[in-house]
Design an enzyme around this catalytic site. Structure first.
Site, PDB file in Angstrom:
ATOM      1  N   ASN A  93       0.779  -1.244   0.000  1.00 24.39           N
ATOM      2  CA  ASN A  93       0.000   0.000   0.000  1.00 24.39           C
ATOM      3  C   ASN A  93       0.810   1.294   0.000  1.00 24.39           C
ATOM      4  OD1 ASN A  93       0.712  -0.557   2.656  1.00 24.39           O
ATOM      5  ND2 ASN A  93      -1.142   0.362   3.498  1.00 24.39           N
ATOM      6  N   CYS A 137      -2.808   1.535   6.827  1.00 27.86           N
ATOM      7  CA  CYS A 137      -2.833   0.886   8.146  1.00 27.86           C
ATOM      8  C   CYS A 137      -3.379   1.837   9.208  1.00 27.86           C
ATOM      9  CB  CYS A 137      -1.438   0.395   8.524  1.00 27.86           C
ATOM     10  SG  CYS A 137      -0.211   1.690   8.538  1.00 27.86           S
ATOM     11  N   GLU A 173       5.357  -4.129  11.981  1.00 26.20           N
ATOM     12  CA  GLU A 173       4.412  -3.011  11.816  1.00 26.20           C
ATOM     13  C   GLU A 173       3.172  -3.600  11.160  1.00 26.20           C
ATOM     14  OE1 GLU A 173       4.869  -0.087  12.979  1.00 26.20           O
ATOM     15  OE2 GLU A 173       7.023   0.113  13.241  1.00 26.20           O
TER      16      GLU A 173
HETATM   17  P1  NAP Z   1       0.578  -9.055   3.742  1.00 26.44           P
HETATM   18  O1  NAP Z   1      -0.332  -9.893   2.921  1.00 26.44           O
HETATM   19  O2  NAP Z   1       0.829  -9.445   5.139  1.00 26.44           O
HETATM   20  O3  NAP Z   1       1.968  -9.011   2.923  1.00 26.44           O
HETATM   21  C1  NAP Z   1       3.046  -8.224   3.354  1.00 26.44           C
HETATM   22  C2  NAP Z   1       4.348  -8.834   2.843  1.00 26.44           C
HETATM   23  O4  NAP Z   1       4.571 -10.084   3.503  1.00 26.44           O
HETATM   24  C3  NAP Z   1       4.316  -9.127   1.344  1.00 26.44           C
HETATM   25  O5  NAP Z   1       5.571  -8.834   0.797  1.00 26.44           O
HETATM   26  C4  NAP Z   1       4.024 -10.639   1.326  1.00 26.44           C
HETATM   27  O6  NAP Z   1       4.425 -11.283   0.151  1.00 26.44           O
HETATM   28  C5  NAP Z   1       4.874 -11.078   2.522  1.00 26.44           C
HETATM   29  N1  NAP Z   1       4.527 -12.404   3.047  1.00 26.44           N
HETATM   30  C6  NAP Z   1       3.363 -13.096   2.903  1.00 26.44           C
HETATM   31  N2  NAP Z   1       3.448 -14.292   3.529  1.00 26.44           N
HETATM   32  C7  NAP Z   1       4.684 -14.366   4.083  1.00 26.44           C
HETATM   33  C8  NAP Z   1       5.368 -15.355   4.849  1.00 26.44           C
HETATM   34  N3  NAP Z   1       4.783 -16.508   5.176  1.00 26.44           N
HETATM   35  N4  NAP Z   1       6.624 -15.095   5.268  1.00 26.44           N
HETATM   36  C9  NAP Z   1       7.217 -13.923   4.958  1.00 26.44           C
HETATM   37  N5  NAP Z   1       6.626 -12.949   4.213  1.00 26.44           N
HETATM   38  C10 NAP Z   1       5.376 -13.170   3.784  1.00 26.44           C
HETATM   39  O7  NAP Z   1       0.088  -7.532   3.766  1.00 26.44           O
HETATM   40  P2  NAP Z   1      -0.451  -6.647   2.554  1.00 26.44           P
HETATM   41  O8  NAP Z   1      -1.798  -7.136   2.137  1.00 26.44           O
HETATM   42  O9  NAP Z   1       0.613  -6.490   1.505  1.00 26.44           O
HETATM   43  O10 NAP Z   1      -0.592  -5.219   3.268  1.00 26.44           O
HETATM   44  C11 NAP Z   1      -1.727  -4.836   3.982  1.00 26.44           C
HETATM   45  C12 NAP Z   1      -1.538  -5.015   5.474  1.00 26.44           C
HETATM   46  O11 NAP Z   1      -0.367  -4.327   5.903  1.00 26.44           O
HETATM   47  C13 NAP Z   1      -2.679  -4.409   6.276  1.00 26.44           C
HETATM   48  O12 NAP Z   1      -3.016  -5.261   7.342  1.00 26.44           O
HETATM   49  C14 NAP Z   1      -2.083  -3.101   6.788  1.00 26.44           C
HETATM   50  O13 NAP Z   1      -2.701  -2.595   7.947  1.00 26.44           O
HETATM   51  C15 NAP Z   1      -0.669  -3.497   7.026  1.00 26.44           C
HETATM   52  N6  NAP Z   1       0.205  -2.317   7.039  1.00 26.44           N
HETATM   53  C16 NAP Z   1       0.744  -1.926   8.234  1.00 26.44           C
HETATM   54  C17 NAP Z   1       1.523  -0.771   8.292  1.00 26.44           C
HETATM   55  C18 NAP Z   1       2.142  -0.295   9.580  1.00 26.44           C
HETATM   56  O14 NAP Z   1       3.072   0.497   9.511  1.00 26.44           O
HETATM   57  N7  NAP Z   1       1.682  -0.743  10.743  1.00 26.44           N
HETATM   58  C19 NAP Z   1       1.748  -0.031   7.120  1.00 26.44           C
HETATM   59  C20 NAP Z   1       1.188  -0.482   5.928  1.00 26.44           C
HETATM   60  C21 NAP Z   1       0.417  -1.623   5.897  1.00 26.44           C
HETATM   61  P3  NAP Z   1       3.520 -11.324  -1.183  1.00 26.44           P
HETATM   62  O15 NAP Z   1       4.315 -10.551  -2.145  1.00 26.44           O
HETATM   63  O16 NAP Z   1       3.405 -12.773  -1.552  1.00 26.44           O
HETATM   64  O17 NAP Z   1       2.190 -10.686  -0.868  1.00 26.44           O
END
Ligand code: NAP
Length: 470
Positions: free
Chosen positions: A149, A278, A244
């Protein structure tokens, strides 16, 4: 675009298509990186870390300043890449690039002020005349795993402080939106020895999993969902972790609030990046006395938003990242309506697009406000006074940020004291983030802090030196 391993652009015959969520067209392809590629990147990073730790801080700082210049020159390209693969409206992509430039400048500055301290050893008997001081030294290899995002700024929030503190990086950007990160890695690579920055394109379950489990990685800096974060914490062993994770941020509006400002805050907070933030406003908690006035103005403001082509500078709300994300939002809204929520506007899906939606009469126990909703949805919850507002704000497993609108200093301070979140913002929506502030949540929203100085802190270890004059 290609992966980057040990200073080399790596192409592969097996490719992954990167899709523009606004029109489902293929924007580009990237190599389908796998476990072996991740292992090679980790090996090369381990070689590079021995050289980087001896590079003087002023050189690292200068390089980061020059990288800033290079990103600045390529600002338009970066903004376009962000809009193409993540569907963010172009005006917001430009803002993200501006923030990224700031983030890298903050890191260039921080590289020159990583201090240790002297320890007054004579505070303990037997320590008389002994000198003790600490140094902050790099951890080594940082595994950076990032979400879709904010595909540039959140990547820089990991890479730049890592390098400022003389760490090397193995990056796995989101496969849904990797293009800006790959261009960034290409630029950074030209300023450092091969292997200081590596970027692997592939899926989290394979490439991410290897980075998390491989003993050649010293720390995982992860931003993404709670589900993936929990998985990482199970698999990372003794590695240091920054997580995060998701948020479910409340915006409380009390009877003494400036309603017009609160409406503006709620619109920005709820609908930026189609609600895929987020720290987006995920729950609007309204004092009953101002609920009608606020709701009327808020619905009118929501209906004014331009939904459409994210490349159009006038667009406020673009598509969701893919159709399955839009369908998930559609299902959540329908369930909330079946449970008794009232649809005031929006509620329509067209492919990857979902119209900004206001739901009234939402109860705090409904799924739409218990689980993180990553879409342009504003659930309104009615309360009576500050105590109930805080109780509802805390009725969640998340604790990222929280906003409150009030002109009463006592209410503001009470909320700051009692809301369980990483930050409480008074007369600002939770969506506000300055890139130098300590950022990171509590409860299921994660652990550790980012914000350059704080990220550097978490990417270094303290070494103590004891000097006993003979
Ligand atoms: P996500 O599905 O958790 O994916 C994040 C990253 O993790 C991607 O690069 C993903 O790879 C990778 N990943 C997936 N499974 C994994 C595993 N088993 N081991 C290691 N890495 C793995 O999150 P998203 O849908 O991209 O992002 C949305 C989420 O992020 C929301 O919940 C949002 O709130 C959160 N977020 C938090 C913050 C903060 O600062 N707190 C900021 C932004 C977003 P792929 O390329 O395969 O998807």
């Amino acid at each position: 675009m290609n992966m980057l391993i040990n200073g080399k652009q790596i192409a592969k015959s097996e490719k992954i298509e990167i899709i523009n969520p606004a029109n489902n067209e293929i924007v580009d392809t990237v190599p389908h990186g796998n476990r072996t590629d991740a292992k090679k990147a980790i090996e090369s990073a381990n070689k590079a870390k021995r050289q980087l730790k001896d590079v003087p801080s002023h050189i690292i700082s200068e390089n980061l300043y020059e990288i800033h210049e290079e990103i600045l020159k390529n600002s338009k390209t970066f903004a376009k890449l962000i809009t193409l693969d993540c569907g963010k409206p172009i005006k917001n992509s430009k803002e993200e690039v501006k923030r990224s430039l700031q983030t890298i400048l903050l890191s260039a500055e921080e590289a020159k002020r990583i201090y240790g301290e002297t320890i007054p050893l004579d505070a303990c008997a037997g320590g008389e005349n002994i000198i003790g001081f600490t140094k902050k030294i790099p951890l080594g290899v940082i595994g950076a795993i990032t979400p879709f995002n904010f595909p540039l700024n959140l990547v820089i929030h990991k890479i730049a402080p890592a390098i400022a503190a003389k760490n090397v990086v193995v990056l796995k950007p989101s496969i849904k939106a990797p293009l800006a990160a790959l261009k960034l890695a290409e630029i950074i690579d030209t300023y450092f020895e091969a292997g200081v920055i590596n970027a692997i394109t592939g899926f989290g379950r394979e490439v991410g999993d290897e980075i998390v489990k491989n003993p050649g990685v010293d720390k995982i800096s992860f931003t993404g969902s709670v589900e993936t974060g929990l998985n990482i914490s199970k698999n990372a062993g003794m590695k240091k972790l920054t997580l995060e994770l998701g948020g479910n941020d409340p915006l409380i509006i009390l009877e003494d609030a400036d309603i017009d400002k609160a409406v503006d805050a709620a619109v920005t907070g709820s609908y930026s990046n189609a609600g895929q933030v987020c720290i987006g406003v995920k729950r609007i908690i309204l004092d009953g006395k101002i609920a009608d006035e606020f709701t009327d103005k808020f619905v009118k403001a929501t209906l004014k938003l331009n939904v459409g082509d994210p490349m159009d500078i006038k667009t406020d709300v673009g598509p969701l990242i893919d159709e399955s994300a839009a369908i998930e939002i559609e299902n959540k809204v329908n369930t909330a309506i079946n449970e008794g929520a009232e649809l005031l506007c929006g509620g329509k899906r067209d492919g990857t697009f979902y119209t900004p939606t206001v739901l009234d009469n939402v109860k705090s126990n409904m799924n739409i406000v218990q689980e993180e909703t990553f879409g342009p949805i504003s659930p309104l919850i009615h309360v009576n006074g500050i105590d109930e507002a805080i109780k509802v704000a805390n009725d969640t497993k998340y604790g990222l940020q929280a906003g409150i609108f009030t002109c009463n200093i006592n209410n503001a301070l009470k909320a700051a004291q009692e809301i369980d979140a990483g930050s409480v913002l008074i007369n600002k929506p939770s969506t506000y983030r300055a890139d130098n502030m300590p950022f990171g949540g509590c409860k299921m929203s994660g652990m550790g802090k980012e914000g350059i100085k704080y990220a550097v802190e978490d990417m270094t270890k303290i070494k103590l030196v004891i000097l006993n004059p003979i």
